[in-house]
Structure formats: structure tokens, C-alpha cells
Design a protein around this motif. Sequence first.
Motif, short mmCIF file in Angstrom:
data_model
loop_
_atom_site.label_atom_id
_atom_site.label_comp_id
_atom_site.label_asym_id
_atom_site.label_seq_id
_atom_site.Cartn_x
_atom_site.Cartn_y
_atom_site.Cartn_z
N VAL A 177 41.16 75.84 70.04
CA VAL A 177 40.64 75.64 68.69
C VAL A 177 40.78 76.89 67.82
CG1 VAL A 177 38.52 75.26 67.36
CG2 VAL A 177 39.06 73.77 69.28
N ARG A 178 40.40 78.03 68.33
CA ARG A 178 40.44 79.25 67.52
C ARG A 178 41.86 79.64 67.11
NH1 ARG A 178 38.67 80.30 72.70
NH2 ARG A 178 39.72 81.89 73.98
N ALA A 179 42.83 79.36 67.98
CA ALA A 179 44.23 79.64 67.63
C ALA A 179 44.75 78.61 66.63
CB ALA A 179 45.10 79.64 68.88
N GLN A 180 44.36 77.36 66.80
CA GLN A 180 44.78 76.32 65.87
C GLN A 180 44.23 76.58 64.47
OE1 GLN A 180 46.51 73.01 66.44
NE2 GLN A 180 47.40 74.38 67.97
N GLU A 181 42.96 76.97 64.39
CA GLU A 181 42.37 77.26 63.08
C GLU A 181 43.02 78.48 62.44
OE1 GLU A 181 37.87 75.43 63.82
OE2 GLU A 181 38.18 77.60 63.88
N THR A 182 43.31 79.50 63.25
CA THR A 182 43.98 80.70 62.72
C THR A 182 45.36 80.35 62.20
OG1 THR A 182 42.76 82.11 64.29
CG2 THR A 182 44.78 83.02 63.30
N ALA A 183 46.10 79.58 62.98
CA ALA A 183 47.45 79.19 62.56
C ALA A 183 47.42 78.38 61.27
CB ALA A 183 48.13 78.39 63.67
N ASP A 184 46.45 77.50 61.15
CA ASP A 184 46.36 76.65 59.96
C ASP A 184 46.12 77.49 58.70
OD1 ASP A 184 46.23 73.87 58.89
OD2 ASP A 184 44.21 74.49 58.32
N ILE A 185 45.25 78.50 58.82
CA ILE A 185 44.97 79.37 57.67
C ILE A 185 46.20 80.20 57.32
CG2 ILE A 185 43.58 81.32 56.88
CD1 ILE A 185 41.29 80.18 58.65
N ILE A 186 46.88 80.73 58.33
CA ILE A 186 48.09 81.52 58.09
C ILE A 186 49.18 80.68 57.42
CG2 ILE A 186 50.03 82.66 59.26
CD1 ILE A 186 48.01 83.77 61.26
N LEU A 187 49.31 79.45 57.86
CA LEU A 187 50.34 78.57 57.30
C LEU A 187 50.10 78.25 55.83
CD1 LEU A 187 50.79 76.23 60.37
CD2 LEU A 187 52.57 77.66 59.38
#
Length: 291
Positions: free
Chosen positions: A142-152
Motif C-alpha cells: 500500500v505505501r509504495a502504491q500510494e507513493t507511486a500514485d502521487i509521483i505519477l
Amino acid sequence: MRKFTAFACGTGAGLAAFYLQRLRDPKQTAWVHNSWTNSERPVDSWALWDSNWDCRDPKSLVRPQKNEQPQEQNRYNSDLEKNHVKSARHIILIRHGEYLDVGDTDDTHHLTERGREQAKFTGQRLHDLGIKWDKVIASTMVRAQETADIILNEIDYDKAKVKNCPYLREGAPIPPQPPVGHWKPEASQFFRDGARIEAAFRRYFHRAYPDQTKESYTLIVGHGNVIRYFVCRALQFPPEAWLRISINHASITWLTISPSGNVSIKYLGDSGFMPVKHLTNRIPRDAKNVV
């Protein structure tokens, strides 16, 4: 002034005599030619660079010559050229932002407000670097998915093309040296996680394919332990040294794999683009202490 001039002349003459003597001495001639990166001191076997670490050196992919006949030599040289790598690969690793470790499952491990801000700063930094991304890959946690989504949201890349990889999930890659007393996962966790993380390394770390005609850029959003292990493996450091490295949340680690297979590191845990109050690397355990 006269004293200074005499001192300078004397110093220059001394240095000239020193180097002249070295040039005259046959034993010292090698020192001139082997300076800077070479040494007469034997290199320890553990420090030697394995140029075929990814098993993609062209000579290891081509059938050896059967004989010295011109036709066979031409075949061998042609096969070598077909497997010759022309371009470099850049792998940029992002650690997830700060998250709150509450609950019994990964589903409850969401980014804190500061973690979301960290990810946004990182996305803006990547945008400012002007990189044209070839691939974006994220851990399924979850924490990596949320980070990736914000970066994208900050970079120019189609979210639909992002690859989610369970091999990149956080874990215990290998028992660290020196051992630490505050973290003692079960031996079975190293056995289980280590094989998976090593498989992830072999999947993503290798030199370019021969048909790659320009430098490529791969963005991987993952976790601290995994990134630190990747760095040690890629630079051919002892993998057990991974826990000696500390990297901040949402930091940038940039590795380059050259056509020859040599690996260099450009950034290691870079987070200098964030305000000081956003620099964190430990997991908050208490929601009361979260920004």
C-alpha cells in the motif's frame, strides 16, 4: 620577496629532482604508468569486478570458435556484434514515503500526511530532471502504491502502463553484518524474503538488450531494505552490508549500468530537495507523533 622566490625555486627544483629520479629508476617507471586507478599491490579476490555479473557479456552468449578458419572467425565475430550492447540503462529507485505502522495487515499501512508531501516533492524533483521514462514499476504494498500514485501526478507517464510487482515487496533480504539487536526476524523470513528479493534484482538489474539504441530510464518505487540490498548487489559489495546504509523516505537512488556491464551510482538516498522538516527515515509507531 627574495625569500619567497628562493623558497619557490627550491621547492620546484626538489620536486623536479624527485620525479626525474623516479623516471630514471626502472622499478619506478611502472608507478608513473599505473598511477591513479592502478597499483602494483595485488587486488584481493573479493574486490575484483565480475564483468559478467548479469551473464550478458557477449562472449558468454556466443558459441566459441571451433577452429581458426576464416569462415568460423567471421561467424564468431558476427555473432559477437549481434550481441554487442550499445546503450546504458538508468535505474532510479524511490523509497516510499513515511507511513504509519498500525494494524495487522498491509492494508492499514497508509502514508502519513508528511509521507504524501514527501512523495509530491519527489515527483516534482523527477519532473524537474526532465526524464522521459521507459518503464515505471511499483511494489504491490500500500505505501509504495500510494507513493507511486502521487509521483505519477507530477511526471509525464501514463498510469495505465505502470507495472505492479510483488517481488519488490519489503522483506528481510539476508542476515546483516554486523548483526543488530533491535531487529530479529525469524531465520525463515530471510530464507523466504531473500530468494524473492534476489529474484527481483535479477529481473530488473542487467545491461541493456542489444537492440536498445538509446539510453533507457526505469523508475522503481519500493522499500528501504530492498533498495539497500539492490545497491550492494549492483555495486558488487557484500550483500550482508545492506543494513549499514540508511536512506530517507521518498529519497532517490540512481544507478547506471553501462554497455560494458560496469555499474555506477549517481545518487544514494538523495532527499536534499525536500525541506528539512520532511526528512525522515524511521517508521512512526504512534499516530500522536505523526505530522
